[in-house]
Design a protein around this motif. Structure first.
Motif: not given
Length: 448
Positions: A295, A297-298, A309, A312, A343, A345, A351
């Motif tokens: 999960r 975030c790039r 990234v 995490t 991440k 939604e 995020a």
């Protein structure tokens, strides 16, 4: 004649060359404020003024005297006035003899007694305001009925004189009818001093400020006000409580983090602060995970492979720190309490930040019991007792990052909050380490 004038000039320039002054208008004294006013002068005389050698403060009732005022120096025999709290006039010479036995003033006589001329301040009618740094004149003394105060500071150091004058004005400006007012002209001068050319506009209320191309940092009006405050001196602005119903407080999460940091350090672990960005490999391949399950975030346009990234997990940063400190004596005990980015939604930005605690123990033996002990200590600090239900317990779990059969999931108050265990040998190798390592990783947001 001419020689005498030279002598005066030499005296004031060489011995006590500086004088600064200010006026407090429409002030209201009570006995308490009056006592505080005198007390403040005494305090300043003793510390910043270095027992009146650097600066001497004189305060006068402005309505009993008339400007302009003259600061000069004369032979002691030529200075004649009625000093504070005395019934008759004395010459400066006589005063020096009189005060030789005064428990308070005798300590200041040495500053001028060996000089050929003494400093003195006159008003336009020849009334003596003071003979600094010894005594003020009785004529202009302040009473509870005084409305306008004239403050003069004579000094051997101009900076100190300004500091003392600013302190006096700042402390007692609040008792004036119009407290803490700065004239438009003064603000324009201050801004010009900061290289923002300013002038007062025709209405007398507004200031026109010209921003030079060299000051690209000035974007809003508040930037201009900040410059004015800098030129005025932040320390000269009095502290006040904002007129709001809210009182600032530390965020509970940050408070908890600080308290935990303190106790983890006391438990013998060293705090590390690692980068919030890392390479994809650090949080996936090196931890034997698939990037899709992280999960992460790039960053769309990473400048280096190291910052691809948002992290995490805190574990990879700590393992890289261990690798960079392999030469240090064993065991290495490190921890970090910081945010990871996941991440999500449900959030408007897609995020969320998650505050986690991660610790590693690196030694010749895995030290699972050390990490387990640290987890027990954290729970003890959070006042969560061992056991099911509202307590905490661990149970065996499978996690590719950890050695098979050497990993446990941590549950607190019925929720899974993290993992602890011995790291997989392949993870150790991929971070270029050579010894066994155990780790603890928990989510501390659950405890708020």
């Amino acid at each position: 004649g001419k020689h005498g004038a030279d002598c005066l000039l030499t005296w004031t320039t060489a011995v006590r060359p500086h004088a600064v002054a200010a006026v407090l208008r429409n002030i209201t004294f009570t006995q308490e404020r009056y006592d505080s006013f005198i007390e403040l002068q005494e305090k300043l005389h003793q510390n910043v003024c270095r027992k009146r050698t650097l600066v001497a403060i004189g305060t006068h009732d402005l309505d009993t005297i008339s400007g302009p005022f003259t600061y000069t120096a004369k032979p002691p025999g030529d200075i004649r006035f009625k000093p504070l709290n005395q019934a008759k006039e004395y010459t400066a010479q006589e005063l020096m003899s009189l005060y030789k036995t005064d428990s308070h003033l005798r300590h200041y006589l040495h500053i001028i007694e060996d000089e050929a001329v003494y400093p003195v301040i006159y008003d336009s009618n020849g009334i003596v305001l003071s003979m600094p740094p010894i005594i003020n004149g009785d004529h202009s003394k302040i009473s509870l009925n005084t409305k306008n105060v004239f403050i003069e500071c004579t000094a051997t150091d101009l900076t100190k004189a300004k500091i003392v004058l600013d302190m006096m004005v700042t402390m007692f400006c609040e008792y004036c009818e119009e407290p803490f007012t700065e004239s438009t002209e003064h603000i324009a001068q201050l801004l010009t001093k900061m290289c923002l050319r300013s002038e007062v506009m025709s209405d007398g209320e507004q200031i026109e400020v010209e921003i030079p191309p060299t000051r690209s940092d000035v974007i809003h009006a508040c930037d201009i006000m900040e410059d004015a405050a800098m030129a005025y001196g932040f320390n000269n602005i009095p502290r006040t409580t904002p007129r709001t119903y809210t009182i600032a407080n530390q965020l509970p999460l940050n408070k908890l983090s600080e308290l935990l940091r303190q106790d983890l350090a006391a438990a013998g672990f060293t705090e590390a602060l690692t980068f919030a960005l890392c390479s994809q490999e650090d949080i996936a391949d090196k931890l034997l995970k698939n990037i899709s399950e992280t999960r992460a975030c790039r960053i769309s346009n990473p400048k280096t492979a190291e910052f691809q990234v948002a992290r995490t997990t805190l574990l990879s940063g700590l393992l890289k720190t261990v690798a960079a400190n392999r030469k240090m004596p064993l065991p290495l005990r490190l921890f970090e309490i910081s945010d990871v980015v996941l991440k999500d939604e449900s959030k408007d930005v897609g995020a969320r930040n998650n505050r986690r605690l991660c610790a590693v123990y690196y030694n010749k033996s895995p030290g699972f019991e050390v990490i387990h002990g640290l987890m027990d200590r954290v729970m003890q600090l959070l006042e969560i007792k061992p056991g099911q239900g509202n307590g905490y317990h661990i149970q065996a779990a499978d996690d590719s990052t950890f050695f098979p059969g050497r990993c446990a999931e941590i549950f607190a108050c019925g929720k899974s909050i993290g993992r602890l265990g011995v790291l997989h040998p392949d993870v150790i190798n991929r971070f270029e380490l050579t010894m066994p390592c155990s780790a603890l990783d928990i989510d501390i947001e659950h405890f708020l």
